[in-house]
Write a protein that holds these residues in place. Sequence first.
Motif, PDB file in Angstrom:
ATOM      1  N   CYS A  64       0.939  -1.093   0.032  1.00  0.00           N
ATOM      2  CA  CYS A  64      -0.256  -0.180   0.432  1.00  0.00           C
ATOM      3  C   CYS A  64       0.890   1.402   0.102  1.00  0.00           C
ATOM      4  O   CYS A  64       0.709   1.574  -0.517  1.00  0.00           O
ATOM      5  N   ASN A  90      -1.489   3.686  -1.880  1.00  0.00           N
ATOM      6  CA  ASN A  90      -2.876   2.436  -2.789  1.00  0.00           C
ATOM      7  C   ASN A  90      -2.132   2.520  -4.073  1.00  0.00           C
ATOM      8  O   ASN A  90      -3.371   2.877  -4.682  1.00  0.00           O
ATOM      9  N   VAL A  97      -8.081  -3.333  -3.099  1.00  0.00           N
ATOM     10  CA  VAL A  97      -8.509  -2.174  -3.661  1.00  0.00           C
ATOM     11  C   VAL A  97      -8.836  -2.751  -5.850  1.00  0.00           C
ATOM     12  O   VAL A  97      -7.921  -3.657  -5.647  1.00  0.00           O
ATOM     13  N   ASN A 117      -7.508   6.241  -4.539  1.00  0.00           N
ATOM     14  CA  ASN A 117      -7.566   4.684  -4.684  1.00  0.00           C
ATOM     15  C   ASN A 117      -7.893   4.863  -2.957  1.00  0.00           C
ATOM     16  O   ASN A 117      -7.528   3.756  -2.673  1.00  0.00           O
ATOM     17  N   GLY A 118      -7.582   5.145  -1.881  1.00  0.00           N
ATOM     18  CA  GLY A 118      -7.886   5.595  -0.398  1.00  0.00           C
ATOM     19  C   GLY A 118      -9.228   4.947  -0.654  1.00  0.00           C
ATOM     20  O   GLY A 118      -9.809   4.599   0.685  1.00  0.00           O
ATOM     21  N   ASN A 162     -11.407   0.974  -2.949  1.00  0.00           N
ATOM     22  CA  ASN A 162     -10.679   0.757  -1.757  1.00  0.00           C
ATOM     23  C   ASN A 162     -11.619  -0.271  -0.886  1.00  0.00           C
ATOM     24  O   ASN A 162     -11.752   0.091   0.173  1.00  0.00           O
ATOM     25  N   ASP A 167     -11.365  -3.061   0.612  1.00  0.00           N
ATOM     26  CA  ASP A 167     -10.957  -3.720   2.077  1.00  0.00           C
ATOM     27  C   ASP A 167     -11.551  -4.826   2.598  1.00  0.00           C
ATOM     28  O   ASP A 167     -12.355  -5.060   3.414  1.00  0.00           O
ATOM     29  N   ASP A 171      -2.795  -3.113  -3.491  1.00  0.00           N
ATOM     30  CA  ASP A 171      -3.177  -3.362  -2.029  1.00  0.00           C
ATOM     31  C   ASP A 171      -3.619  -4.640  -1.318  1.00  0.00           C
ATOM     32  O   ASP A 171      -4.753  -4.683  -1.084  1.00  0.00           O
TER      33      ASP A 171
END
Length: 308
Positions: A42, A63, A139, A151-152, A160, A162, A187
């Motif tokens: 990341c 990311n 991601v 991308n966060g 993202n 997650d 990520d």
Amino acid sequence: MAVATVDHVVSRDEIVWAFGPDLEPVLEVEPGAVVRFETNDCFTGQITSEDDLVTEIDFGRVNSATGPVAVKGAEPGDSLVAEILDVRPIEFGFACLIPGFGQLIDQVKAPVTRLFRVEDGWIHMNDHVRFPARPMVGVVGVATDGETLGNGLAGRHGGNLDDHLHGTGARMYFPVRQPGGMFAVGDMHASMGDGEVCFTGVEIAGEVDIRFDLLKGKQGTWPVTELPDRWLPHATADDYDEALRLVSEEAARFLVDEWGFSIEDAFIFLSVACDAGVAQACKPAPGFGTIARFAIPKIEATPRPFRA
């Protein structure tokens, strides 16, 4: 299990930092193709020891996502299907405590970096703690229909997400909003718990093998993931209560539109037979949302997300 032949490899040097409407593909493939994506961790290699702290890194290099890959024939209104065939992390990863982020941040000294050794399916945290690896990708997304999101962030395009369930065997349906879809992934985590309460999993580089397909003329508002025993719509919002409302609406929409439920029966079924959950809910997390999901069991009445 037969090993799929990899048709193409995309280097970890081919990256995007945001998902928007104007992505240009680094590769175009036919439906059915298997692509190997080399992914960065990341922080894109900026942390290699416990002396490296998040307060010292370049946050413009966070990311990265490898890609994008266009799938021939993907058009707005379709779903781009990405089936994860394998996730292979490298031998070491890390987790961090970040000033201002996470439920316990007021009780610890931050910043802190911890390294983890990944070996033979196990993650070694220290001399006393080891636990099974659970490799997954954080991601995963496609081009948007207008806005550009770093991308966060997660959104209707993916991004993202997650979700620790996005490992080997997951089959993800992304709503195509631009020709080709424009899929990118990054990520990787060797392991991540639901909630990701300190804002990192075991962050790690590696390789991901993905088989692409298309579902023509059908899509959700948000990404939906299919597993062997259940399928899971996702939604994201600033706070969990709003994310839960959105994912409940999305799950009910699938039940009504695809499987013939009344809205009343969908509401009751979600309460008595399905599981609301959280993929990521690290708070405080300035500028970042919460990702909710809803698990729908694969039974005769709801065997998959979309009716063929």
